[in-house]
Design a protein around this motif. Structure first.
Motif, PDB file in Angstrom:
ATOM      1  N   PHE A   9      70.667  73.335 156.015  1.00 56.14           N
ATOM      2  CA  PHE A   9      70.282  73.138 154.622  1.00 56.14           C
ATOM      3  C   PHE A   9      71.405  73.543 153.694  1.00 56.14           C
ATOM      4  CE2 PHE A   9      68.280  76.962 156.394  1.00 56.14           C
ATOM      5  CZ  PHE A   9      68.843  77.966 155.623  1.00 56.14           C
ATOM      6  N   GLY A  10      71.320  73.070 152.453  1.00 53.87           N
ATOM      7  CA  GLY A  10      72.325  73.399 151.455  1.00 53.87           C
ATOM      8  C   GLY A  10      71.709  73.480 150.074  1.00 53.87           C
ATOM      9  N   GLY A  11      72.250  74.385 149.277  1.00 54.49           N
ATOM     10  CA  GLY A  11      71.765  74.566 147.917  1.00 54.49           C
ATOM     11  C   GLY A  11      72.902  74.998 147.022  1.00 54.49           C
ATOM     12  N   GLY A  12      73.826  74.089 146.763  1.00 54.23           N
ATOM     13  CA  GLY A  12      75.006  74.428 145.983  1.00 54.23           C
ATOM     14  C   GLY A  12      76.164  74.774 146.903  1.00 54.23           C
ATOM     15  N   CYS A  13      77.004  75.647 146.447  1.00 57.67           N
ATOM     16  CA  CYS A  13      78.168  76.068 147.219  1.00 57.67           C
ATOM     17  C   CYS A  13      77.736  76.726 148.526  1.00 57.67           C
ATOM     18  CB  CYS A  13      78.986  77.049 146.377  1.00 57.67           C
ATOM     19  SG  CYS A  13      80.382  77.752 147.261  1.00 57.67           S
ATOM     20  N   PHE A  14      78.308  76.293 149.638  1.00 57.03           N
ATOM     21  CA  PHE A  14      77.896  76.861 150.920  1.00 57.03           C
ATOM     22  C   PHE A  14      78.221  78.336 151.045  1.00 57.03           C
ATOM     23  CE2 PHE A  14      81.456  73.944 152.802  1.00 57.03           C
ATOM     24  CZ  PHE A  14      82.474  74.725 152.275  1.00 57.03           C
ATOM     25  N   THR A  52      82.244  61.222 149.401  1.00 55.74           N
ATOM     26  CA  THR A  52      81.953  61.076 150.836  1.00 55.74           C
ATOM     27  C   THR A  52      80.451  61.056 151.116  1.00 55.74           C
ATOM     28  OG1 THR A  52      81.882  63.437 151.352  1.00 55.74           O
ATOM     29  CG2 THR A  52      84.066  62.362 151.404  1.00 55.74           C
ATOM     30  N   GLY A  53      79.650  61.424 150.126  1.00 58.21           N
ATOM     31  CA  GLY A  53      78.203  61.481 150.301  1.00 58.21           C
ATOM     32  C   GLY A  53      77.698  62.755 150.954  1.00 58.21           C
ATOM     33  N   HIS A  54      78.609  63.614 151.384  1.00 61.13           N
ATOM     34  CA  HIS A  54      78.208  64.845 152.057  1.00 61.13           C
ATOM     35  C   HIS A  54      77.739  65.905 151.068  1.00 61.13           C
ATOM     36  CE1 HIS A  54      80.789  62.979 155.117  1.00 61.13           C
ATOM     37  NE2 HIS A  54      79.995  63.606 155.975  1.00 61.13           N
ATOM     38  N   ALA A  55      76.895  66.777 151.556  1.00 60.56           N
ATOM     39  CA  ALA A  55      76.512  67.980 150.829  1.00 60.56           C
ATOM     40  C   ALA A  55      77.161  69.168 151.533  1.00 60.56           C
ATOM     41  CB  ALA A  55      74.995  68.157 150.833  1.00 60.56           C
ATOM     42  N   GLU A  56      77.510  70.186 150.767  1.00 58.67           N
ATOM     43  CA  GLU A  56      77.925  71.448 151.360  1.00 58.67           C
ATOM     44  C   GLU A  56      76.659  72.100 151.901  1.00 58.67           C
ATOM     45  OE1 GLU A  56      80.279  74.127 149.031  1.00 58.67           O
ATOM     46  OE2 GLU A  56      81.740  72.593 148.524  1.00 58.67           O
ATOM     47  N   VAL A  57      76.638  72.372 153.207  1.00 65.08           N
ATOM     48  CA  VAL A  57      75.458  72.930 153.862  1.00 65.08           C
ATOM     49  C   VAL A  57      75.860  74.068 154.789  1.00 65.08           C
ATOM     50  CG1 VAL A  57      74.206  70.725 153.791  1.00 65.08           C
ATOM     51  CG2 VAL A  57      75.555  71.308 155.818  1.00 65.08           C
ATOM     52  N   ILE A  58      74.843  74.758 155.278  1.00 68.28           N
ATOM     53  CA  ILE A  58      75.076  75.700 156.362  1.00 68.28           C
ATOM     54  C   ILE A  58      74.228  75.277 157.549  1.00 68.28           C
ATOM     55  CG2 ILE A  58      75.707  77.650 154.890  1.00 68.28           C
ATOM     56  CD1 ILE A  58      72.847  78.774 155.442  1.00 68.28           C
TER      57      ILE A  58
END
Length: 176
Positions: A9-14, A52-58
């Protein structure tokens, strides 16, 4: 041998999400990276453009006997603002969107339940994406364990510290 589960999941800056989740009991590992996009193995500089369509996630491996997926997603949903589309604080762009990438139908159902549970905590509608997990790409090494390695950095003090302090206040019983 413990049976570990995986959550993404991701919510802003990883860096922010990583710092919060690392402090919980039952967490085996946390990796910062990218998911939800359309090119293979994107570098940070490309993800930052939003093209790129990516999200910063962990990506988290955890022991569900110590911390449940429900608790993990609940803490995630209350440690960032899931009502702002494509931004968290000063970080703006689709790469900073709130997103839960479920690994199976059980995770999807649990995430949907948590979304309903946290709705009353927010005035605005929750905009967190809920999508099936496809692939995770590790971020570069200097993005891993960022807060722990850079606690004196201004960004860490101004942006991440308040999230860690909120976690300590709200979920003291779940911390290492």
């Amino acid at each position: 041998m413990e049976k570990l589960s995986t959550a993404t999941f991701g919510g802003g800056c990883f860096w922010c999400v990583e710092a919060v989740i690392q402090r919980l009991k039952g967490i085996n590992s946390v990796k910062s990276g990218y998911s939800g996009g359309f090119i293979k193995n994107p570098p940070y500089r490309e993800v930052c453009t939003g093209r790129t369509g990516h999200a910063e996630v962990i990506q988290v491996t955890f022991d569900p006997d110590i911390i449940t997926y429900h608790d993990l997603i609940y803490i995630f949903m209350t440690s960032h603002d899931p009502t702002t589309l494509n931004r968290q604080g000063a970080d703006k762009g689709t790469q900073y969107r709130s997103i839960v990438l479920y690994h199976n139908n059980e995770q999807k159902e649990i995430a949907e339940k948590v979304f309903d549970e946290v709705k009353p905590l927010y005035e605005d509608a929750i905009v967190t994406e809920l999508k099936p997990f496809e692939v995770f790409y590790n971020a570069e090494e200097d993005h891993q364990n960022y807060y722990n390695n850079n606690e004196e950095a201004r960004y860490c003090q101004i942006v991440i510290d308040p999230k860690v302090q909120k976690l300590k206040k709200m979920y003291a019983d779940k911390l290492n």
